[in-house]
Design a protein around this motif. Sequence first.
Motif, PDB file in Angstrom:
ATOM      1  N   GLU A  25      54.244  26.947  54.759  1.00  0.00           N
ATOM      2  CA  GLU A  25      55.630  27.421  54.710  1.00  0.00           C
ATOM      3  C   GLU A  25      56.576  26.232  54.830  1.00  0.00           C
ATOM      4  OE1 GLU A  25      58.430  30.252  54.104  1.00  0.00           O
ATOM      5  OE2 GLU A  25      56.289  30.702  54.291  1.00  0.00           O
ATOM      6  N   PRO A  26      57.332  25.914  53.759  1.00  0.00           N
ATOM      7  CA  PRO A  26      58.281  24.809  53.853  1.00  0.00           C
ATOM      8  C   PRO A  26      59.319  25.035  54.947  1.00  0.00           C
ATOM      9  CG  PRO A  26      57.925  25.419  51.556  1.00  0.00           C
ATOM     10  CD  PRO A  26      57.258  26.478  52.394  1.00  0.00           C
ATOM     11  N   VAL A  27      59.720  23.940  55.581  1.00  0.00           N
ATOM     12  CA  VAL A  27      60.803  23.985  56.551  1.00  0.00           C
ATOM     13  C   VAL A  27      62.110  23.932  55.763  1.00  0.00           C
ATOM     14  CG1 VAL A  27      61.885  22.850  58.524  1.00  0.00           C
ATOM     15  CG2 VAL A  27      59.384  22.803  58.265  1.00  0.00           C
ATOM     16  N   PRO A  28      62.965  24.950  55.855  1.00  0.00           N
ATOM     17  CA  PRO A  28      64.176  24.988  55.024  1.00  0.00           C
ATOM     18  C   PRO A  28      65.008  23.713  55.145  1.00  0.00           C
ATOM     19  CG  PRO A  28      63.872  27.086  56.134  1.00  0.00           C
ATOM     20  CD  PRO A  28      62.847  26.156  56.714  1.00  0.00           C
ATOM     21  N   GLY A  29      65.343  23.166  53.980  1.00  0.00           N
ATOM     22  CA  GLY A  29      66.194  21.992  53.922  1.00  0.00           C
ATOM     23  C   GLY A  29      65.502  20.673  54.177  1.00  0.00           C
ATOM     24  N   GLU A  30      64.189  20.685  54.370  1.00  0.00           N
ATOM     25  CA  GLU A  30      63.463  19.465  54.724  1.00  0.00           C
ATOM     26  C   GLU A  30      62.249  19.261  53.820  1.00  0.00           C
ATOM     27  OE1 GLU A  30      64.483  17.370  56.915  1.00  0.00           O
ATOM     28  OE2 GLU A  30      65.999  18.550  57.986  1.00  0.00           O
ATOM     29  N   PRO A  31      61.857  18.000  53.581  1.00  0.00           N
ATOM     30  CA  PRO A  31      60.635  17.718  52.823  1.00  0.00           C
ATOM     31  C   PRO A  31      59.413  17.789  53.740  1.00  0.00           C
ATOM     32  CG  PRO A  31      61.714  15.665  53.364  1.00  0.00           C
ATOM     33  CD  PRO A  31      62.586  16.756  53.920  1.00  0.00           C
ATOM     34  N   ALA A  32      59.211  18.943  54.335  1.00  0.00           N
ATOM     35  CA  ALA A  32      58.146  19.146  55.320  1.00  0.00           C
ATOM     36  C   ALA A  32      57.777  20.616  55.315  1.00  0.00           C
ATOM     37  CB  ALA A  32      58.615  18.722  56.716  1.00  0.00           C
ATOM     38  N   PHE A  61      54.035  18.123  47.694  1.00  0.00           N
ATOM     39  CA  PHE A  61      55.126  17.870  48.628  1.00  0.00           C
ATOM     40  C   PHE A  61      56.105  16.830  48.097  1.00  0.00           C
ATOM     41  CE2 PHE A  61      52.609  20.257  51.390  1.00  0.00           C
ATOM     42  CZ  PHE A  61      53.150  20.355  52.662  1.00  0.00           C
ATOM     43  N   PRO A  62      57.396  17.047  48.325  1.00  0.00           N
ATOM     44  CA  PRO A  62      58.362  15.973  48.067  1.00  0.00           C
ATOM     45  C   PRO A  62      58.155  14.848  49.071  1.00  0.00           C
ATOM     46  CG  PRO A  62      59.427  17.816  49.178  1.00  0.00           C
ATOM     47  CD  PRO A  62      58.028  18.263  48.862  1.00  0.00           C
ATOM     48  N   ALA A  63      58.580  13.648  48.723  1.00  0.00           N
ATOM     49  CA  ALA A  63      58.429  12.507  49.621  1.00  0.00           C
ATOM     50  C   ALA A  63      59.330  12.660  50.835  1.00  0.00           C
ATOM     51  CB  ALA A  63      58.762  11.220  48.880  1.00  0.00           C
ATOM     52  N   PHE A  64      58.788  12.315  52.006  1.00  0.00           N
ATOM     53  CA  PHE A  64      59.598  12.320  53.220  1.00  0.00           C
ATOM     54  C   PHE A  64      60.612  11.177  53.190  1.00  0.00           C
ATOM     55  CE2 PHE A  64      60.442  11.435  57.713  1.00  0.00           C
ATOM     56  CZ  PHE A  64      60.729  12.712  58.177  1.00  0.00           C
ATOM     57  N   LYS A  66      65.071  16.308  45.112  1.00  0.00           N
ATOM     58  CA  LYS A  66      63.688  16.472  45.535  1.00  0.00           C
ATOM     59  C   LYS A  66      63.253  17.913  45.319  1.00  0.00           C
ATOM     60  CE  LYS A  66      63.481  12.879  49.070  1.00  0.00           C
ATOM     61  NZ  LYS A  66      63.131  12.567  50.478  1.00  0.00           N
ATOM     62  N   ALA A  67      61.981  18.074  45.011  1.00  0.00           N
ATOM     63  CA  ALA A  67      61.485  19.419  44.705  1.00  0.00           C
ATOM     64  C   ALA A  67      60.058  19.593  45.199  1.00  0.00           C
ATOM     65  CB  ALA A  67      61.536  19.674  43.201  1.00  0.00           C
ATOM     66  N   TRP A  68      59.727  20.854  45.438  1.00  0.00           N
ATOM     67  CA  TRP A  68      58.347  21.272  45.664  1.00  0.00           C
ATOM     68  C   TRP A  68      57.765  21.776  44.352  1.00  0.00           C
ATOM     69  CZ3 TRP A  68      56.321  21.128  50.654  1.00  0.00           C
ATOM     70  CH2 TRP A  68      57.244  20.995  51.698  1.00  0.00           C
ATOM     71  N   LEU A  69      56.481  21.561  44.145  1.00  0.00           N
ATOM     72  CA  LEU A  69      55.747  22.211  43.055  1.00  0.00           C
ATOM     73  C   LEU A  69      54.679  23.096  43.678  1.00  0.00           C
ATOM     74  CD1 LEU A  69      55.072  19.458  40.357  1.00  0.00           C
ATOM     75  CD2 LEU A  69      56.845  21.204  40.375  1.00  0.00           C
ATOM     76  N   ARG A  70      54.582  24.343  43.175  1.00  0.00           N
ATOM     77  CA  ARG A  70      53.563  25.271  43.666  1.00  0.00           C
ATOM     78  C   ARG A  70      52.966  26.012  42.482  1.00  0.00           C
ATOM     79  NH1 ARG A  70      55.028  27.048  49.703  1.00  0.00           N
ATOM     80  NH2 ARG A  70      52.913  27.871  49.550  1.00  0.00           N
ATOM     81  N   GLY A  71      51.648  26.042  42.414  1.00  0.00           N
ATOM     82  CA  GLY A  71      50.991  26.769  41.342  1.00  0.00           C
ATOM     83  C   GLY A  71      49.481  26.730  41.517  1.00  0.00           C
ATOM     84  N   ARG A  72      48.785  27.596  40.799  1.00  0.00           N
ATOM     85  CA  ARG A  72      47.332  27.665  40.884  1.00  0.00           C
ATOM     86  C   ARG A  72      46.688  26.446  40.217  1.00  0.00           C
ATOM     87  NH1 ARG A  72      45.516  30.721  44.880  1.00  0.00           N
ATOM     88  NH2 ARG A  72      46.883  32.527  45.098  1.00  0.00           N
ATOM     89  N   LEU A  73      45.563  26.039  40.783  1.00  0.00           N
ATOM     90  CA  LEU A  73      44.763  24.995  40.167  1.00  0.00           C
ATOM     91  C   LEU A  73      43.769  25.608  39.192  1.00  0.00           C
ATOM     92  CD1 LEU A  73      43.954  22.547  43.105  1.00  0.00           C
ATOM     93  CD2 LEU A  73      45.331  22.058  41.074  1.00  0.00           C
ATOM     94  N   ALA A 119      58.874  25.168  40.422  1.00  0.00           N
ATOM     95  CA  ALA A 119      59.571  24.159  41.214  1.00  0.00           C
ATOM     96  C   ALA A 119      60.577  24.846  42.125  1.00  0.00           C
ATOM     97  CB  ALA A 119      60.284  23.169  40.296  1.00  0.00           C
ATOM     98  N   TYR A 120      60.727  24.288  43.312  1.00  0.00           N
ATOM     99  CA  TYR A 120      61.677  24.797  44.303  1.00  0.00           C
ATOM    100  C   TYR A 120      62.455  23.624  44.886  1.00  0.00           C
ATOM    101  CZ  TYR A 120      58.670  28.972  44.374  1.00  0.00           C
ATOM    102  OH  TYR A 120      57.926  30.086  44.034  1.00  0.00           O
ATOM    103  N   LEU A 121      63.734  23.821  45.142  1.00  0.00           N
ATOM    104  CA  LEU A 121      64.518  22.818  45.841  1.00  0.00           C
ATOM    105  C   LEU A 121      64.239  22.897  47.336  1.00  0.00           C
ATOM    106  CD1 LEU A 121      67.972  23.060  44.010  1.00  0.00           C
ATOM    107  CD2 LEU A 121      66.041  21.543  43.519  1.00  0.00           C
ATOM    108  N   LEU A 122      64.672  21.891  48.067  1.00  0.00           N
ATOM    109  CA  LEU A 122      64.419  21.863  49.504  1.00  0.00           C
ATOM    110  C   LEU A 122      65.060  23.041  50.220  1.00  0.00           C
ATOM    111  CD1 LEU A 122      64.695  18.112  50.585  1.00  0.00           C
ATOM    112  CD2 LEU A 122      62.752  19.363  49.631  1.00  0.00           C
ATOM    113  N   ASP A 123      66.175  23.543  49.687  1.00  0.00           N
ATOM    114  CA  ASP A 123      66.842  24.671  50.348  1.00  0.00           C
ATOM    115  C   ASP A 123      66.184  26.009  50.020  1.00  0.00           C
ATOM    116  OD1 ASP A 123      67.640  25.226  47.751  1.00  0.00           O
ATOM    117  OD2 ASP A 123      69.781  24.944  48.125  1.00  0.00           O
TER     118      ASP A 123
END
Length: 256
Positions: free
Chosen positions: A5-12, A208-211, A175-182, A242-246
């Motif tokens: 679960e991404p932390v809202p607004g953070e690359p974590a 993961f986006p870069a910290f 910065k963005a997240w990528l999520r998808g099936r392998l 793709a998802y933004l950090l927010d």
Amino acid sequence: MARVEPVPGEPAAVADCGGEQALVVADYHAGIETGLRYERGVELRSNAEARRQRLCALCDRTDPDRVVVLGDLIHRIGDPERGEDDEIEALLDALDARSTPLTLVPGNHDGGVADAYGDRLDVTDPGGVRLGDVGFVHGHTWPDRSVLGAATVCMGHEHPQVRLEDEVGGGRAEKAWLRGRLRIDPFADHFGVATESLAWGDPELVVFPAFNDRSGGTWVNVEGQSFLSPFLPDALADDAEAYLLDGTRLGAYRRV
């Protein structure tokens, strides 16, 4: 809660690893300012304290059992230099004060980390590690087969970004997240086995986006940009999103 679960607004993100929860970040790149000075002649004031405070604030916010770094804890390839060493020692001191262990899945920049800090952090095999039903890799090499049996695989290395344009042609990188099936076929081909012989968990990949805010990235929605990982983009489903950090969902990354 989702497994990752991404932390809202953070690359974590917070990962549910079964018996414990992990705060997960990728591409910390400690000492990047020292590296940029040597590599490009660029002089920047160090952001080491700000990076450490950000990570510690995330620990306070999420109260994890451990921190997992998905590779490239340090910036310069090889043994840590002075700027990196000072930053890592201060970071480990801060985590020790919280009794929060750090696990590093080594990346292509982390060649000297195990020798330098092996008594203060856990360094996994370069092929990654599985904790509960979550696998962790850096992404610069093919994952260990055991990681592919997890339900979710987390990776760094790519520093994914999207280029967004407004109606008047202005653009910016986010910065963005990528999520998808392998897809299983590229891994079976790589290991030289039949697909049915892989212990396959049909995993979702979370890139993961870069910290680190100064490390650049791959514009995943710009034609002609190449992925860095040897198994991307071939092993990633076409409908990966793709998802933004927010948390803004941009849809399929190829069509953003």
